[in-house]
Design an enzyme around this catalytic site. Structure first.
Site, mmCIF file in Angstrom:
data_model
loop_
_atom_site.group_PDB
_atom_site.id
_atom_site.type_symbol
_atom_site.label_atom_id
_atom_site.label_comp_id
_atom_site.label_asym_id
_atom_site.label_seq_id
_atom_site.Cartn_x
_atom_site.Cartn_y
_atom_site.Cartn_z
ATOM 1 N N GLN A 182 0.617 5.663 11.540
ATOM 2 C CA GLN A 182 0.761 6.974 9.982
ATOM 3 C C GLN A 182 2.266 7.005 9.758
ATOM 4 O OE1 GLN A 182 -2.272 6.263 11.698
ATOM 5 N NE2 GLN A 182 -3.169 5.302 10.568
ATOM 6 N N GLY A 183 2.450 6.772 8.134
ATOM 7 C CA GLY A 183 3.907 6.923 7.807
ATOM 8 C C GLY A 183 5.321 5.909 8.129
ATOM 9 N N ASP A 184 4.563 5.144 9.516
ATOM 10 C CA ASP A 184 5.239 3.762 9.454
ATOM 11 C C ASP A 184 5.181 3.040 8.703
ATOM 12 O OD1 ASP A 184 6.852 5.000 12.099
ATOM 13 O OD2 ASP A 184 5.096 4.724 13.460
ATOM 14 N N SER A 185 4.069 2.838 7.798
ATOM 15 C CA SER A 185 3.524 1.777 7.075
ATOM 16 C C SER A 185 5.661 1.087 6.164
ATOM 17 C CB SER A 185 2.856 2.454 6.168
ATOM 18 O OG SER A 185 1.449 1.695 7.249
ATOM 19 N N ASP A 215 0.516 -7.996 1.951
ATOM 20 C CA ASP A 215 0.938 -5.440 1.924
ATOM 21 C C ASP A 215 2.554 -5.631 1.882
ATOM 22 O OD1 ASP A 215 0.450 -3.192 1.825
ATOM 23 O OD2 ASP A 215 -0.085 -3.536 3.816
ATOM 24 N N HIS A 235 0.720 -1.261 0.142
ATOM 25 C CA HIS A 235 -0.097 0.504 -0.034
ATOM 26 C C HIS A 235 0.957 1.484 0.245
ATOM 27 C CE1 HIS A 235 0.322 0.352 4.853
ATOM 28 N NE2 HIS A 235 0.161 1.672 4.328
HETATM 29 N N1 ARG Z 1 -0.915 2.487 7.213
HETATM 30 C C1 ARG Z 1 -0.706 3.219 7.883
HETATM 31 C C2 ARG Z 1 0.677 3.946 6.939
HETATM 32 O O1 ARG Z 1 0.212 3.755 5.944
HETATM 33 C C3 ARG Z 1 0.520 2.453 9.004
HETATM 34 C C4 ARG Z 1 -0.683 2.096 10.009
HETATM 35 C C5 ARG Z 1 0.245 0.858 11.305
HETATM 36 N N2 ARG Z 1 -1.190 1.630 12.585
HETATM 37 C C6 ARG Z 1 -0.840 1.044 13.633
HETATM 38 N N3 ARG Z 1 -2.127 0.759 14.501
HETATM 39 N N4 ARG Z 1 0.099 -0.181 13.880
HETATM 40 O O2 ARG Z 1 1.533 4.299 7.539
#
Ligand code: ARG
Length: 264
Positions: free
Chosen positions: A216-219, A127, A83
């Site tokens: 968010q941003g760690d993905s 993913d 993603h």
């Molecule tokens: N989808 C998020 C991203 O794009 C990562 C989310 C991780 N969330 C969590 N609760 N660990 O950065």
């Protein structure tokens, strides 16, 4: 909402909440207000985790370009989340050895090609993606892929790294880490039943009581266990909220497909 759509919404924070510190649109409002980077973690040094690679994108709303994380698995290959890999290759920059993304320094490379798991979005899990660097990070230590799905055992002491949202628990755009113990597939299969948690292709890690998590941003960034790339930051509902732990792509499940791309 259909599961696939629900999951897409969960991941939609990548270009918005990731860098703006906003609460992701999908998340239930946190009882204690906005929280957004690695949440509840501590400052880390890329000198101690040289294989952790920031993945910036020119479309990021963040002035620093912060977008996703990734992991160096060969001098010219990084593993990230599927993603995180939906934009044109030319829009990405991989950055090695830069603790604060508003600084300069470290090595950078453009991306020449992208492979994303073709099953991503069609079935739960999957993913994962591999990107090829235009300028290999020669001499930088890499992480090996975890190849045993037996590593996904409750209590395993994994650690997650990233430059993402901190929800006020640390500085922005700054490399952080936090321990994320494996909770086990049974727990996420229960709490994320309507999100289609994939026991076969995902890892459930963090704290039932919340407080510490990726965000968010760690993905795309690394979940590390025993010196190997164990998981890839994938999704959650909110960040660090009780009963909603982090979900990570299970590298061992996809190791053969990833290794074929790394070797190509
Ligand atoms: N989808 C998020 C991203 O794009 C990562 C989310 C991780 N969330 C969590 N609760 N660990 O950065």
């Amino acid at each position: 909402m259909k599961a696939a759509l629900a999951r897409a919404v969960l991941m939609a924070g990548v270009l918005t909440a990731a860098s703006l510190g906003a609460v992701s649109a999908n998340a239930a409002p946190a009882p204690d207000g906005p929280k957004t980077r690695i949440v509840g973690g501590e400052l880390a040094k890329t000198a101690d985790a040289p294989w952790a690679i920031a993945l910036n994108n020119s479309g990021s709303p963040s002035p620093s370009g912060q977008y996703c994380g990734s992991t160096l698995v060969a001098a010219n290959k990084i593993v990230t989340a599927a993603h995180c890999a939906t934009e044109a290759a030319s829009t990405y920059t991989a950055i090695q050895g830069r603790d604060k993304l508003t600084d300069t320094g470290g090595k950078t490379s453009k991306i020449t090609s992208i492979w994303a798991d073709p099953e991503y979005g069609k079935s739960p899990g999957h993913d994962v993606a591999v990107m090829t660097l235009a300028t290999p990070f020669e001499g930088v230590p890499t992480l090996a892929l975890e190849t045993s799905t037996a590593a996904d055992t409750a209590g395993a002491a994994s650690v997650v790294y990233g430059w993402g949202a901190t929800e006020g628990t640390g500085p922005a755009d700054t490399f952080q880490k936090v321990a994320a113990p494996v909770l086990g597939d049974a727990y996420c299969s229960d709490v994320y039943a309507s999100q289609n948690y994939s026991a076969a292709g995902e890892i459930c890690a963090g704290y039932k009581e919340g407080g510490k998590d990726s965000c968010q941003g760690d993905s795309g960034g690394p979940l590390v266990l025993n010196g190997r790339l164990f998981g890839v930051v994938s999704w959650g509902i909110g960040c660090a909220d009780a009963g909603n732990p982090g979900v990570y792509a299970e590298v061992a499940t996809y190791a053969a497909a990833l290794q074929a791309q790394i070797d190509s």
